[in-house]
Design a protein around this motif. Structure first.
Motif, short mmCIF file in Angstrom:
data_model
loop_
_atom_site.label_atom_id
_atom_site.label_comp_id
_atom_site.label_asym_id
_atom_site.label_seq_id
_atom_site.Cartn_x
_atom_site.Cartn_y
_atom_site.Cartn_z
N TYR A 4 45.73 47.63 29.38
CA TYR A 4 45.14 47.86 30.69
C TYR A 4 44.93 46.51 31.35
O TYR A 4 44.16 45.69 30.90
CB TYR A 4 43.80 48.57 30.54
N GLY A 6 43.72 44.82 34.78
CA GLY A 6 43.04 45.06 36.04
C GLY A 6 43.82 44.46 37.19
O GLY A 6 44.55 43.50 37.03
N SER A 7 43.63 45.04 38.37
CA SER A 7 44.37 44.56 39.53
C SER A 7 43.90 43.17 39.91
O SER A 7 42.72 42.87 39.89
CB SER A 7 44.13 45.50 40.71
N LEU A 192 42.23 43.51 30.78
CA LEU A 192 40.90 44.02 30.50
C LEU A 192 40.71 44.40 29.03
O LEU A 192 39.66 44.12 28.45
CB LEU A 192 40.61 45.22 31.40
N ASN A 225 39.28 40.19 41.42
CA ASN A 225 39.59 41.29 40.50
C ASN A 225 38.29 42.07 40.24
O ASN A 225 37.51 41.73 39.34
CB ASN A 225 40.17 40.74 39.21
N PHE A 226 38.08 43.11 41.03
CA PHE A 226 36.83 43.86 40.96
C PHE A 226 36.65 44.54 39.61
O PHE A 226 35.54 44.60 39.06
CB PHE A 226 36.77 44.88 42.10
N GLU A 227 37.72 45.09 39.06
CA GLU A 227 37.64 45.75 37.76
C GLU A 227 37.18 44.77 36.68
O GLU A 227 36.37 45.10 35.81
CB GLU A 227 38.99 46.37 37.38
N LEU A 228 37.70 43.57 36.75
CA LEU A 228 37.32 42.54 35.78
C LEU A 228 35.87 42.11 35.98
O LEU A 228 35.13 41.91 35.01
CB LEU A 228 38.26 41.35 35.90
N LYS A 230 33.44 43.95 37.18
CA LYS A 230 32.58 45.03 36.67
C LYS A 230 32.54 45.03 35.14
O LYS A 230 31.48 45.25 34.54
CB LYS A 230 33.08 46.38 37.20
N LEU A 231 33.68 44.82 34.52
CA LEU A 231 33.72 44.82 33.06
C LEU A 231 32.87 43.68 32.50
O LEU A 231 32.08 43.88 31.57
CB LEU A 231 35.17 44.67 32.58
#
Length: 309
Positions: A4, A6-7, A192, A225-228, A230-231
């Motif tokens: 996975y 992240g964008s 991720l 990288n919002f997903e990163l 948040k993680l």
């Protein structure tokens, strides 16, 4: 298992590490590389390499272990480079516990570095079992794990982290010559699942890279990288960590397009740390030079072995 990633909207040039193997001439390329197996050699070179491997015999002094190309490659390096699996496995089987396994070529690459670069998990596994030292670094300070993190190779990553348990804490703390530890490399690439694995294995989530003092969270903000982001927050990353220029992750949201990242960090950052510092130090990505050439899977020719071409 699918990796996975992240964008990385508007991803910056944070590429972290090194050149690929070199033996004789360096040829193209990485993303659309040509076959690097024995078929990529000139016909006469292919014939000679195959016959040379076939002539190897267990001898008292094992002279083939002392042969090097002009680029410092051993027979094992060449077998890995050209993805000659059977030859590589034979050489490894004849070299268990032998310092030969850890010979570094002119780019300070061991066979283990090359096996990760060419993504050959079976060879990685056998090298580790035979005693290859996973803590050795190439000319850019990268361990084999740094390279697996940059490439996003789940198989090689798993083998390396499972196969060098005693060395792993030191490897996770080791920066390459760009000042980046494995966690920074993974954050830059946006992997991720690998980042989660590194944290579970004991990597310091708030470790600072040595160029600007950024943590993985700073890098995630810079890469938008919002997903990163948040993680990292969910895993306990310190939102109040400072770069060497005195900037928190929230400070790096100024002038950036992603308002979701800015909103999340605004709410988590203490009010007295939201204002930009007066320091003129600039932690922006523009301070970074492009840090690696994307040629790590280049193929080789003009290989000279046993004094013959």
């Amino acid at each position: 298992m699918e990796l996975y990633r992240g964008s990385n909207t508007n991803q910056m040039d944070y590429n972290d590490d090194g050149r690929g193997p070199k033996s004789g001439k360096m040829l193209a390329s990485n993303d659309d590389r040509l076959d690097s197996g024995l078929d990529s050699l000139k016909e006469e070179e292919c014939t000679y390499v195959e016959s040379a491997f076939e002539r190897m015999r267990v001898a008292e002094d094992e002279p083939w272990k002392k042969e090097l190309t002009e680029d410092g490659d051993t027979y094992l390096h060449l077998a890995v480079i050209h993805e000659a699996k059977d030859a590589a496995l034979k050489i490894i089987s004849l070299s268990y516990g032998d310092p030969f396994l850890n010979i570094q070529n002119n780019q300070r690459q061991t066979a283990l570095h090359l096996a990760v670069i060419t993504e050959q998990p079976l060879i990685v596994e056998q090298l580790l079992k035979a005693g290859c030292d996973a803590s050795l670094v190439d000319e850019r300070g990268n361990t084999a794990l740094h390279i697996a993190c940059r490439k996003g190779s789940l198989a090689c990553f798993s083998l390396l982290t499972q196969g060098c348990r005693q060395q792993l804490p030191a490897i996770l703390q080791a920066p390459n010559y760009n000042g980046q530890k494995c966690i920074h490399v993974v954050a830059i690439q946006g992997y991720l699942s690998l980042l989660e694995s590194l944290i579970q294995l004991g990597a310091d989530i708030d470790a600072q890279e040595q160029c600007n003092g950024r943590t993985a969270l700073h890098l995630a903000v810079d890469l938008q990288n919002f997903e990163l982001v948040k993680l990292l927050i969910s895993k306990g990353a310190d939102v109040h960590s400072f770069t060497y220029g005195g900037h928190t992750p929230y400070h790096l949201t100024y002038g950036r397009a992603n308002t979701d990242i800015q909103k999340v960090l605004y709410e988590l950052t203490a009010p007295h740390l939201r204002e930009l510092p007066e320091s003129e130090s600039d932690d922006s990505d523009e301070d970074y030079e492009e840090q690696y050439d994307d040629d790590d899977e280049a193929i080789y020719d003009d290989i000279k072995m046993m004094g013959q071409v």
